[in-house]
Design a protein around this motif. Structure first.
Motif, PDB file in Angstrom:
ATOM      1  N   LEU A  21       0.841  -1.190   0.000  1.00 51.58           N
ATOM      2  CA  LEU A  21       0.000   0.000   0.000  1.00 51.58           C
ATOM      3  C   LEU A  21       0.878   1.243   0.000  1.00 51.58           C
ATOM      4  O   LEU A  21       1.837   1.332   0.764  1.00 51.58           O
ATOM      5  N   SER A  22       0.529   2.210  -0.844  1.00 52.71           N
ATOM      6  CA  SER A  22       1.187   3.520  -0.841  1.00 52.71           C
ATOM      7  C   SER A  22       0.253   4.481  -0.117  1.00 52.71           C
ATOM      8  O   SER A  22      -0.755   4.930  -0.676  1.00 52.71           O
ATOM      9  N   VAL A  23       0.583   4.777   1.131  1.00 49.46           N
ATOM     10  CA  VAL A  23      -0.284   5.588   1.995  1.00 49.46           C
ATOM     11  C   VAL A  23       0.572   6.518   2.840  1.00 49.46           C
ATOM     12  O   VAL A  23       1.799   6.402   2.866  1.00 49.46           O
ATOM     13  N   SER A  24      -0.082   7.428   3.540  1.00 46.93           N
ATOM     14  CA  SER A  24       0.671   8.346   4.390  1.00 46.93           C
ATOM     15  C   SER A  24       1.116   7.658   5.665  1.00 46.93           C
ATOM     16  O   SER A  24       0.472   6.717   6.144  1.00 46.93           O
ATOM     17  N   SER A  25       2.225   8.140   6.225  1.00 44.47           N
ATOM     18  CA  SER A  25       2.687   7.621   7.517  1.00 44.47           C
ATOM     19  C   SER A  25       1.646   7.914   8.591  1.00 44.47           C
ATOM     20  O   SER A  25       1.465   7.133   9.529  1.00 44.47           O
ATOM     21  N   ALA A  26       0.925   9.035   8.455  1.00 46.16           N
ATOM     22  CA  ALA A  26      -0.100   9.398   9.435  1.00 46.16           C
ATOM     23  C   ALA A  26      -1.271   8.420   9.388  1.00 46.16           C
ATOM     24  O   ALA A  26      -1.746   7.952  10.429  1.00 46.16           O
ATOM     25  N   PHE A  27      -1.768   8.096   8.195  1.00 55.21           N
ATOM     26  CA  PHE A  27      -2.859   7.142   8.059  1.00 55.21           C
ATOM     27  C   PHE A  27      -2.451   5.788   8.621  1.00 55.21           C
ATOM     28  O   PHE A  27      -3.219   5.125   9.339  1.00 55.21           O
ATOM     29  N   THR A  28      -1.238   5.360   8.318  1.00 62.26           N
ATOM     30  CA  THR A  28      -0.753   4.066   8.796  1.00 62.26           C
ATOM     31  C   THR A  28      -0.652   4.050  10.316  1.00 62.26           C
ATOM     32  O   THR A  28      -1.104   3.114  10.979  1.00 62.26           O
ATOM     33  N   THR A  29      -0.087   5.115  10.889  1.00 58.94           N
ATOM     34  CA  THR A  29       0.134   5.171  12.330  1.00 58.94           C
ATOM     35  C   THR A  29      -1.161   5.302  13.111  1.00 58.94           C
ATOM     36  O   THR A  29      -1.373   4.587  14.103  1.00 58.94           O
ATOM     37  N   HIS A  30      -2.038   6.201  12.664  1.00 60.13           N
ATOM     38  CA  HIS A  30      -3.183   6.577  13.495  1.00 60.13           C
ATOM     39  C   HIS A  30      -4.510   5.948  13.098  1.00 60.13           C
ATOM     40  O   HIS A  30      -5.447   5.947  13.907  1.00 60.13           O
ATOM     41  N   TRP A  31      -4.623   5.446  11.877  1.00 57.54           N
ATOM     42  CA  TRP A  31      -5.874   4.774  11.507  1.00 57.54           C
ATOM     43  C   TRP A  31      -5.683   3.271  11.342  1.00 57.54           C
ATOM     44  O   TRP A  31      -6.447   2.478  11.890  1.00 57.54           O
ATOM     45  N   LEU A  32      -4.637   2.882  10.606  1.00 58.77           N
ATOM     46  CA  LEU A  32      -4.484   1.468  10.280  1.00 58.77           C
ATOM     47  C   LEU A  32      -3.911   0.652  11.436  1.00 58.77           C
ATOM     48  O   LEU A  32      -4.377  -0.461  11.712  1.00 58.77           O
ATOM     49  N   ALA A  38      -4.911  20.426  16.994  1.00 61.97           N
ATOM     50  CA  ALA A  38      -4.515  20.093  15.627  1.00 61.97           C
ATOM     51  C   ALA A  38      -5.746  20.059  14.742  1.00 61.97           C
ATOM     52  O   ALA A  38      -6.858  19.765  15.200  1.00 61.97           O
ATOM     53  N   LEU A  39      -5.557  20.371  13.477  1.00 61.11           N
ATOM     54  CA  LEU A  39      -6.630  20.202  12.499  1.00 61.11           C
ATOM     55  C   LEU A  39      -6.618  18.731  12.083  1.00 61.11           C
ATOM     56  O   LEU A  39      -5.683  18.264  11.428  1.00 61.11           O
ATOM     57  N   GLY A  40      -7.655  18.006  12.483  1.00 57.35           N
ATOM     58  CA  GLY A  40      -7.664  16.563  12.265  1.00 57.35           C
ATOM     59  C   GLY A  40      -8.378  16.161  10.998  1.00 57.35           C
ATOM     60  O   GLY A  40      -9.576  16.410  10.841  1.00 57.35           O
ATOM     61  N   TRP A  41      -7.646  15.570  10.059  1.00 57.72           N
ATOM     62  CA  TRP A  41      -8.270  14.962   8.875  1.00 57.72           C
ATOM     63  C   TRP A  41      -9.006  13.708   9.337  1.00 57.72           C
ATOM     64  O   TRP A  41      -8.408  12.851  10.012  1.00 57.72           O
ATOM     65  N   LEU A  42     -10.277  13.578   8.983  1.00 58.39           N
ATOM     66  CA  LEU A  42     -11.046  12.429   9.452  1.00 58.39           C
ATOM     67  C   LEU A  42     -10.545  11.120   8.859  1.00 58.39           C
ATOM     68  O   LEU A  42     -10.771  10.057   9.437  1.00 58.39           O
ATOM     69  N   THR A  43      -9.865  11.178   7.718  1.00 56.59           N
ATOM     70  CA  THR A  43      -9.276   9.957   7.150  1.00 56.59           C
ATOM     71  C   THR A  43      -8.132   9.430   8.011  1.00 56.59           C
ATOM     72  O   THR A  43      -7.722   8.281   7.848  1.00 56.59           O
ATOM     73  N   VAL A  44      -7.626  10.252   8.906  1.00 58.52           N
ATOM     74  CA  VAL A  44      -6.499   9.859   9.758  1.00 58.52           C
ATOM     75  C   VAL A  44      -6.922   9.737  11.221  1.00 58.52           C
ATOM     76  O   VAL A  44      -6.636   8.743  11.891  1.00 58.52           O
ATOM     77  N   ALA A  45      -7.609  10.761  11.739  1.00 55.70           N
ATOM     78  CA  ALA A  45      -7.812  10.883  13.186  1.00 55.70           C
ATOM     79  C   ALA A  45      -9.173  10.398  13.659  1.00 55.70           C
ATOM     80  O   ALA A  45      -9.485  10.531  14.847  1.00 55.70           O
TER      81      ALA A  45
END
Length: 312
Positions: free
Chosen positions: A102-113, A236-243
């Motif tokens: 998967l090519s994804v953000s480090s933030a998505f991986t850390t905080h959602w996945l 922080a401004l939280g993107w719902l796809t991450v936070a």
């Protein structure tokens, strides 16, 4: 390929060249290949003669790549890694497992996945999951992976991707930070360094009740932005796809009663240089379903936000 065979004295020359370049020594290469040092020297000498260029500068027992040698070594390394990856994939398939990258953000991986990685592995026990992590904005082509998360403007031409959700953000902080309501204090605004402007200026007031001069923290990796908010360091401004996970669990709470939506949407894109594999499509659909279910739960928890209507 016939042209490649013509340009090489033998395929073995590439393995000898790789060992010598990697070790920086003909002697070390010989030990690795279980041959003699003169055999390595002779093979590489024939290779250089065949190409008509020097690949190594031989000085004081060392083998240092020339400019031409460096050029060739980069390409050989890429080729060997690609071949090795293919052989590993074949071996895993033989044993009943599949590798999905998967090519994804480090933030998505850390905080959602990561909070639900065990759930994903139970759902797909045959999958060896790998990641191409992006610390900044999710941009660029999706190549040499199985699936990539990217953002695009809704006015741009269709990309062939599958909608994850619209881009929706919400100021968030820890419950502890929200409870520290000294009006004389100023808010600490946590920013992603590459985000233009001051996002907090778009909010007339924040739920912390602080009225003093604002302070700022700025990070280049959004995963750290969210982590700082979790640790009670500010808003922080939280993107719902991450936070969204932290919002649902209560580790983060809304610092405003208003969502922000943009013209962008978040999508999962297939690789543009190979067809989408069925297992990658299954993982894509599982992640999207999990995320939609989570947004629905947030909608029930904070109905005034209107999360479902904003995201979908």
């Amino acid at each position: 390929m016939p042209e490649l065979r013509r340009m090489l004295p033998s395929s073995n020359a590439l393995f000898v060249f790789d060992a010598a370049a990697r070790n920086g020594s003909f002697t070390a290469a010989a030990a690795e290949l279980n041959v003699t040092q003169p055999a390595v020297s002779r093979m590489l000498g024939q290779f250089e003669e065949h190409l008509g260029v020097r690949l190594f500068d031989r000085t004081a027992g060392r083998a240092v790549l020339t400019e031409e040698g460096e050029l060739l070594y980069r390409r050989v390394l890429e080729g060997f890694r690609s071949i090795e990856s293919g052989l590993v994939e074949i071996e895993r398939r033989r044993k009943g497992t599949e590798t999905v990258t998967l090519s994804v953000s480090s933030a998505f991986t850390t905080h959602w996945l990561m909070p639900r990685i065990d759930k994903l592995q139970k759902q797909f026990p045959q999958v060896d999951l790998r990641f191409q992590l992006i610390s900044g904005a999710l941009r660029g082509p999706v190549e040499n992976v199985d699936l990539g998360m990217r953002f695009r403007d809704r006015d741009e031409p269709p990309s062939g991707g599958t909608l994850v959700m619209k881009e929706v953000m919400l100021p968030m902080c820890s419950p502890t930070y929200l409870g520290e309501t000294d009006p004389a204090e100023g808010n600490t605004i946590i920013r992603l360094a590459e985000t233009p402007g001051d996002w907090a200026a778009d909010y007339a007031s924040l739920l912390t009740g602080r009225r003093g001069a604002a302070k700022a923290l700025s990070f280049t990796d959004y995963a750290v932005v969210v982590q700082a908010a979790l640790l009670g360091q500010g808003i922080a401004l939280g993107w719902l796809t991450v936070a969204s996970h932290w919002l649902l669990t209560g580790a983060l709470v809304p610092a405003s009663d208003r969502l922000t939506t943009t013209r962008r949407i978040c999508e999962f894109l297939p690789p543009r240089n190979r067809p989408m594999r069925p297992i990658a499509a299954e993982i894509r659909d599982w992640i999207i379903a999990q995320m939609k279910s989570e947004i629905a739960a947030i909608d029930r928890l904070y109905p005034k936000l209107g999360a479902m209507a904003a995201c979908y």
